[in-house]
Design an enzyme around this catalytic site. Structure first.
Site: not given
Length: 253
Positions: A11, A130
């Site tokens: 990330d 997600d």
């Protein structure tokens, strides 16, 4: 028989690798190029870069990171975050990525999946989903904008739709499990695997070596993605692969 893949996830925020819990409380982990090169040498099957705070101003930073990384690593590289157009796809692929991951943009403009698939090939198009369990516990909803916005769209219906539109792979993150180290969300993962015929990558919740075995044994997922367990040297990729081989999971050397 297709071998299972182990994929570290980086990330990236403002050019640095970070890690949080349930998408918040981010910690600085280090330089993405150095970390990517380390994982390449460790035997990772692929790498995923997600620009989790992508804005227009940061886009050049990410392209530079991708370009520098692609010069150092020789495994497939997937890049996502802030991708909104075919031009963004082209720029990221030209910088050295092998696949491009889209999430929020796919919800807002589903036809982008089809256009990208037709132009660059299905194998280049990854749709990140997600998912978070609904309050009624009867299914999962799709969230966008870094997990901040509930779209009200059912995860399984969306997964089927993105496959029809031309997605080559689904990167599935359980928001309920993300960063908790309590294990992958097997129920969500297997539900999506059963709903589609394209590869699914499980993400969110890996905390110990047994979690890798569980997700491969209890679901038909194609790959397992992990971040903090590798970033903070709790496990090496070699340890995970050796363990899985011993447990009868078909894994890449």
């Amino acid at each position: 028989m297709i071998t299972k893949r182990i994929i570290p996830c980086l990330d990236v925020s403002m050019g640095k690798v970070v890690k949080g819990v349930n998408f918040i409380n981010l910690r600085d982990v280090g330089d993405p190029v150095q970390i990517a090169e380390f994982y390449n040498n460790e035997g990772a099957d692929e790498l995923v870069f997600l620009d989790i705070t992508a804005t227009y101003e940061e886009r050049k930073t990410m392209i530079d990171v991708v370009r520098r990384t692609s010069e150092k690593v020789f495994i497939p590289l997937t890049v996502g975050g802030g991708i909104k157009s075919l031009e963004d796809f082209k720029n990221i692929l030209r910088a050295g990525a092998d696949k491009v991951s889209i999430n929020s943009a796919a919800i807002k403009d589903p036809e982008l999946i089809k256009r990208a698939s037709q132009k660059f090939g299905r194998q280049c198009v990854v749709v990140a989903i997600d998912g978070k369990k609904r309050e009624d516990n009867l299914g999962w909803n799709v969230y966008i904008n870094g997990g901040r916005v509930d779209t009200g769209i059912d995860v399984l219906e969306w997964a089927k739709k993105v496959e029809k539109l031309g997605a080559g792979e689904i990167l599935l993150t359980s928001m309920d499990a993300d960063g908790t180290k309590s294990g992958y969300d097997i129920n969500l993962t297997e539900a999506v695997c059963k709903a589609v015929n394209i590869p699914v990558i499980a993400s969110g919740g890996c905390g110990k070596i047994e979690d890798f075995k569980e997700v491969f044994k209890k679901s038909s997922v194609d790959a397992a993605l992990a971040a903090s367990i590798f970033h903070f040297k709790e496990l090496t990729i070699k340890e995970v692969k050796d363990y899985l081989k011993n447990k009868g999971v078909l894994i890449r050397n």
